[in-house]
Design an enzyme around this catalytic site. Structure first.
Site, mmCIF file in Angstrom:
data_model
loop_
_atom_site.group_PDB
_atom_site.id
_atom_site.type_symbol
_atom_site.label_atom_id
_atom_site.label_comp_id
_atom_site.label_asym_id
_atom_site.label_seq_id
_atom_site.Cartn_x
_atom_site.Cartn_y
_atom_site.Cartn_z
ATOM 1 N N HIS A 11 0.641 -1.507 -0.257
ATOM 2 C CA HIS A 11 -0.024 -0.245 -0.289
ATOM 3 C C HIS A 11 0.402 1.413 0.135
ATOM 4 C CE1 HIS A 11 -3.533 -2.782 1.551
ATOM 5 N NE2 HIS A 11 -3.524 -2.920 0.532
ATOM 6 N N GLY B 37 -1.990 -9.650 12.549
ATOM 7 C CA GLY B 37 -2.655 -8.502 12.990
ATOM 8 C C GLY B 37 -3.449 -7.135 11.316
ATOM 9 N N CYS C 26 3.224 13.159 -13.094
ATOM 10 C CA CYS C 26 4.215 12.242 -13.238
ATOM 11 C C CYS C 26 4.654 11.521 -12.975
ATOM 12 C CB CYS C 26 4.318 13.485 -14.099
ATOM 13 S SG CYS C 26 6.381 14.253 -12.988
#
EC number: 2.3.1.286
Length: 280
Positions: free
Chosen positions: A137, A225, A148
Site C-alpha cells: 500500500h 494483525g 508525472c
C-alpha cells in the site's frame, strides 16, 4: 515464557512452531494490528482534533486530492506527525530476527528458510526493526508527483523537519518536512502527494506479483494483525490455501474465516517472540 499464555494457546503455539520449523517456504502478511501495538492509529480509529469531521476513506482517494489537494496533504502531514516517533514493537523485532536467522541459518533450523514478509502498512517499522519487506500500500515517508509520478525528496533541513532512517543498512536518511504547504513538482509543476496507494488505485505491479508468487509457492502462510477479509490482500491467503499451504492467523480478535488452520488469538507482540523461541 509460554506460561504467559493460556493452556489452549500454548498448544496452538507449539503446533504452529512445529509446522514452521519443518517448512522451507513461508509467506507472512502483516496488517494494521501490528502497527497499532506500537501506537499507530488504524483507519478504523475515529479521527481526532481538527479532523473529527472527516472520514479517512473520504481523504485517502485520488478524487479527494483532485478536489482539495491542500486538505489531503495537510491531513497526511498531520498523520506523519502522529507516527514519526513510534518505534517497532516485539512483533517487528521477532520477525526481523527470524528473517535474519532464516537467511543465514544461524539457528537450530536444519536448513535455510525462504521467508517472504509482506505488509499492508505504510509505516517503516518493519524496516526500523531490520526486516526486508514488500509494501502493498505504499510508503508514508515517501512522496511523488501526482501528475508525472516522479519521486520527490526534500533538499534541506529546517526547524520543522526531522531525519528519519528508512534503510536497513543505516546508510540512507531522508528528510521529512512537516510543513503543510503544497509542493509542486520540479519536472512538470504538478502537486506532490504521499506515495500511498489510495482507495480506487491499483496496487504496485511488482510488489503484488512478488506477493502472489510467494503466497502461491509457500508451505505456510501467516496472517498477522489483519482480518484477511479485505481484498485484494485477502486473496493471498486464499491463493496459499488453494496451493496446499497451512494458514496461521495471529490476531487478538480472530476473524470468522474457514480457511484458517491454526488461530493464535493474542497480540502479535506477545505471540511472535514466544513463537520464535520455539522455532529457533
Amino acid at each position: 515464557m509460554l506460561a504467559e499464555l493460556t493452556p489452549e494457546l500454548i498448544v496452538h503455539v507449539q503446533r504452529a512452531a512445529t509446522l514452521l520449523q519443518a517448512a522451507q517456504r513461508i509467506c507472512i502478511l502483516t496488517g494494521a494490528g501490528v502497527s497499532a501495538e506500537s501506537g499507530i492509529p488504524t483507519f478504523r480509529d475515529k479521527q481526532t482534533g481538527l479532523w473529527e469531521q472527516f472520514r479517512a476513506e473520504d481523504l485517502a482517494s485520488p478524487d479527494a486530492f483532485e478536489r482539495d489537494p491542500k486538505l489531503v496533504w495537510s491531513w497526511y502531514q498531520w498523520r506523519r506527525k502522529l507516527v514519526h516517533d513510534k518505534a517497532p514493537n516485539p512483533a517487528h523485532h521477532a520477525l526481523a530476527q527470524w528473517q535474519e536467522s532464516a537467511e543465514t541459518s544461524k539457528s537450530h533450523l536444519t536448513k535455510k528458510q525462504q521467508l517472504t514478509l509482506i505488509t499492508q502498512n505504510v509505516d517503516d517499522l518493519h524496516e526500523q526493526a531490520g526486516s526486508t519487506v514488500i509494501h502493498l500500500h505504499g510508503h508514508l515517508w515517501r512522496n511523488r508527483c501526482n501528475q508525472c509520478n516522479a519521486s520527490y525528496h526534500y533538499k534541506s533541513v529546517d526547524q520543522k523537519s526531522t531525519l528519519l532512517n528508512n534503510s536497513k543498512e543505516n546508510n540512507s536518511k531522508d528528510v521529512i518536512n512537516f510543513d503543510d504547504e503544497l509542493i509542486t513538482c520540479q519536472h512538470c509543476g504538478g502537486y506532490i502527494r504521499p506515495d500511498i496507494i489510495w482507495f480506487g488505485e491499483s496496487l504496485p505491479v511488482d510488489a503484488w506479483q512478488t506477493a502472489e508468487q510467494a503466497a502461491a509457492n509457500c508451505e505456510v502462510f501467516i496472517s498477522i494483525g489483519t482480518s484477511s477479509l479485505v481484498y485484494p490482500a485477502a486473496g493471498l491467503a486464499q491463493l496459499a490455501k488453494q496451493n496446499g499451504a497451512t494458514i496461521i492467523e495471529i490476531n487478538p480478535n480472530p476473524t470468522p474465516n474457514t480457511i484458517v488452520d491454526i488461530t493464535l488469538a493474542a497480540k502479535a507482540g506477545v505471540v511472535m517472540p514466544l513463537l520464535l523461541d520455539q522455532i529457533l
